[in-house]
Design an enzyme around this catalytic site. Structure first.
Site, mmCIF file in Angstrom:
data_model
loop_
_atom_site.group_PDB
_atom_site.id
_atom_site.type_symbol
_atom_site.label_atom_id
_atom_site.label_comp_id
_atom_site.label_asym_id
_atom_site.label_seq_id
_atom_site.Cartn_x
_atom_site.Cartn_y
_atom_site.Cartn_z
ATOM 1 N N HIS A 67 -1.086 -10.025 -5.430
ATOM 2 C CA HIS A 67 0.078 -9.154 -5.568
ATOM 3 C C HIS A 67 -0.306 -7.680 -5.499
ATOM 4 O O HIS A 67 -0.588 -7.041 -6.512
ATOM 5 C CB HIS A 67 0.708 -9.475 -6.939
ATOM 6 C CG HIS A 67 2.058 -8.888 -7.132
ATOM 7 N ND1 HIS A 67 2.977 -9.453 -7.975
ATOM 8 C CD2 HIS A 67 2.655 -7.801 -6.634
ATOM 9 C CE1 HIS A 67 4.089 -8.730 -7.980
ATOM 10 N NE2 HIS A 67 3.909 -7.712 -7.167
ATOM 11 N N HIS A 69 0.782 -3.887 -3.455
ATOM 12 C CA HIS A 69 1.692 -3.160 -2.569
ATOM 13 C C HIS A 69 0.859 -2.160 -1.775
ATOM 14 O O HIS A 69 0.499 -1.109 -2.302
ATOM 15 C CB HIS A 69 2.771 -2.446 -3.394
ATOM 16 C CG HIS A 69 3.645 -3.399 -4.160
ATOM 17 N ND1 HIS A 69 4.790 -3.949 -3.626
ATOM 18 C CD2 HIS A 69 3.516 -3.926 -5.401
ATOM 19 C CE1 HIS A 69 5.346 -4.763 -4.515
ATOM 20 N NE2 HIS A 69 4.590 -4.775 -5.607
ATOM 21 N N LEU A 70 0.557 -2.505 -0.528
ATOM 22 C CA LEU A 70 -0.273 -1.613 0.295
ATOM 23 C C LEU A 70 0.581 -0.663 1.128
ATOM 24 O O LEU A 70 0.057 0.195 1.836
ATOM 25 C CB LEU A 70 -1.260 -2.410 1.150
ATOM 26 C CG LEU A 70 -2.220 -3.335 0.367
ATOM 27 C CD1 LEU A 70 -3.292 -3.897 1.288
ATOM 28 C CD2 LEU A 70 -2.867 -2.646 -0.825
ATOM 29 N N ASP A 311 -0.309 -6.327 -9.202
ATOM 30 C CA ASP A 311 0.926 -5.571 -8.928
ATOM 31 C C ASP A 311 0.601 -4.092 -8.680
ATOM 32 O O ASP A 311 1.328 -3.188 -9.121
ATOM 33 C CB ASP A 311 1.969 -5.724 -10.043
ATOM 34 C CG ASP A 311 3.366 -5.284 -9.590
ATOM 35 O OD1 ASP A 311 3.532 -4.947 -8.404
ATOM 36 O OD2 ASP A 311 4.285 -5.277 -10.426
HETATM 37 O O1 DOR Z 1 6.533 -1.967 -10.971
HETATM 38 C C1 DOR Z 1 6.749 -2.473 -9.901
HETATM 39 N N1 DOR Z 1 6.592 -1.777 -8.757
HETATM 40 N N2 DOR Z 1 7.220 -3.718 -9.857
HETATM 41 C C2 DOR Z 1 7.642 -4.283 -8.716
HETATM 42 O O2 DOR Z 1 8.056 -5.424 -8.737
HETATM 43 C C3 DOR Z 1 7.655 -3.494 -7.455
HETATM 44 C C4 DOR Z 1 6.649 -2.435 -7.501
HETATM 45 C C5 DOR Z 1 6.756 -1.445 -6.382
HETATM 46 O O3 DOR Z 1 6.931 -1.844 -5.238
HETATM 47 O O4 DOR Z 1 6.609 -0.239 -6.639
#
Ligand code: DOR
Length: 441
Positions: A67, A69-70, A311
């Site tokens: 998990h 986010h790149l 995350d």
């Molecule tokens: O804190 C978070 N940021 N939770 C998520 O589910 C998405 C993520 C994001 O894309 O910034």
């Protein structure tokens, strides 16, 4: 000096840890072939081999993040495949699953193909998660079959949960047919909407609208019912409450195919961090009270939680420096995950190899990247296996300097904190991509 480069790499003097246990051993790697050649003590190695010293360290299958986010395509000011995968390699990861809440979202084969192409140059393996619904809008199913044909094994609308139970049912039915896994961000918008932190004593004191535990738990309960109905597999992303984990434990006892992850930050930080209204601590799901943190740790020790996933959610300073109610949720995680998890789970008696199970071979299996499933991640560290390894010093102390992180963003909650546990080397497909804590390209 002046000796021929034999193309061998020797990881020397460490303790090899994998799903099979721990043993003192050197690991000899064929760099060109990207495979482990031998594991043992007293192995003769050709002069001219590159040596990575591993004294006092654990030599593990590389970490696997389910998990991250790149942010590519479309949000390159926050992160790119290049910068994010560099952060991952420095954090000991040899594979990361990149989330589809990009711009455009990864909801069709063309976008997925572009991201996979960018990943070919990366310092670790980059695996794509596809969106469940078109535009992550929660209405029409994305072309899951086309994405699965490209090798996509995980599907998620992460950032939001699929709100409509009927849509989720159809997605699960498709997923079952395709043999892929749906990963749900469990948050019921009708309960969570407008909240900026956990709803409880702390939010009441601060006068900040909150997100109740029930916003997560009702969706976990609903989706367990849908898994029971469809026979599909479901992975629960970043669970944060004691109640969610009780539901998962009961579903597992029933024999349902559900897995769960927690993040390092939910294992260590509480909603008290929000007392200064600092958006750095705003995250989705929100940081919870100490009782939940304790329950998450215990669920890891009890085997209810399958994986620790970062995350990793980079946001540029101009977005994150605003007021709490306007700042986006998320915090960096890739370079700090292992020491943070090690510290938090050490509090409930988990030893480093047990933490590595949650961060390497168990997530590799959930992502379909494990050796037995035709993948190259998660070990075991034996002759003939793919050489995706990390070398971790469990005793090294370091202080987090946001400016020194590889990410394009700076939103780490650990700035200035001293962590115990450091990544010394990372080997990706036989190549030493991190040596003594430094990325090699
Ligand atoms: O804190 C978070 N940021 N939770 C998520 O589910 C998405 C993520 C994001 O894309 O910034």
């Amino acid at each position: 000096m002046g000796e021929r480069d034999t193309g061998m790499l020797v990881v020397r003097g460490g303790t090899v840890v994998d799903a099979g246990g721990s043993r003192r051993a050197d690991v000899v790697v064929d760099r060109a072939g990207g495979t482990v050649m031998a594991v043992g003590l007293g192995i003769d190695t050709p002069t001219g081999s590159t040596v990575l010293e591993a004294g006092g360290c654990l030599v593990s299958p590389g970490l696997v993040d389910l998990h991250a986010h790149l942010r590519q395509p479309g949000m390159e000011e926050a992160e790119t495949i290049d910068s994010g995968s560099r952060a991952a390699a420095l954090g000991g990861y040899t594979a990361v699953v990149t989330m589809p809440n990009t711009d455009p979202p990864i909801d069709d084969a063309a976008v997925a193909r572009d991201v996979l192409k960018l990943g070919e140059q990366a310092l670790c393996r980059v695996v794509v998660a596809g969106a469940i619904t078109v535009g992550r809008a929660g209405e029409r199913l994305a072309p899951m079959g086309e994405l699965a044909a490209l090798g996509v094994r995980l599907f998620t609308d992460d950032g939001t949960g699929v709100q409509d139970a009927g849509v989720m049912r159809r997605a699960l039915e498709y997923a079952r047919g395709l043999g892929v896994t749906l990963a749900q961000h469990c948050e019921d918008q009708s309960l969570a909407g407008g909240g900026h932190m956990h709803e409880g004593a702390c939010s009441s004191r601060l006068g900040v609208p909150g997100v109740p535990a029930a916003a997560e738990e009702v969706m976990v309960a609903r989706d367990i019912a849908l898994v029971r109905m469809t026979g599909a597999r479901m992975h629960f992303l970043h669970l944060s409450t004691a109640g969610s984990l009780r539901l998962v434990a009961a579903a597992r006892a029933e024999g349902l195919a559900v897995t769960a992850e927690v993040t390092p930050h939910h294992l260590e930080l509480t909603d008290d961090e929000l007392v200064g209204f600092d958006p750095l601590y705003k995250v989705s799901p929100p940081l919870r009270p100490a009782g939940d943190v304790d329950a998450l740790r215990r669920a890891c020790a009890a085997g209810v939680v399958d994986a620790v996933a970062t995350d990793h959610a980079p946001h540029p300073p101009e977005a994150k420096d605003g007021p709490l109610d306007q700042a986006p949720p998320g915090m960096l995680g890739l370079q700090t995950a292992w020491p943070v998890a090690l510290g938090a789970l050490g509090e409930v008696g988990m030893a480093p190899p047990q933490v590595l199970a949650l961060m390497s071979w168990q997530p590799a299996r959930i992502a379909g990247l494990h050796t037995g499933g035709g993948g190259d991640q998660g070990g075991p560290v034996v002759a003939g296996a793919a050489a995706n390894l990390c070398v971790l010093d469990p005793a090294a102390r370091w202080t987090v300097d946001p400016g020194a992180l590889a990410s394009r963003s700076r939103n780490t909650p650990w700035a200035g904190r001293t962590l115990v546990g450091a990544v010394r080397h990372t080997v990706h497909r036989g190549e030493p991509v991190v040596v003594d804590g430094e990325a090699q390209r």
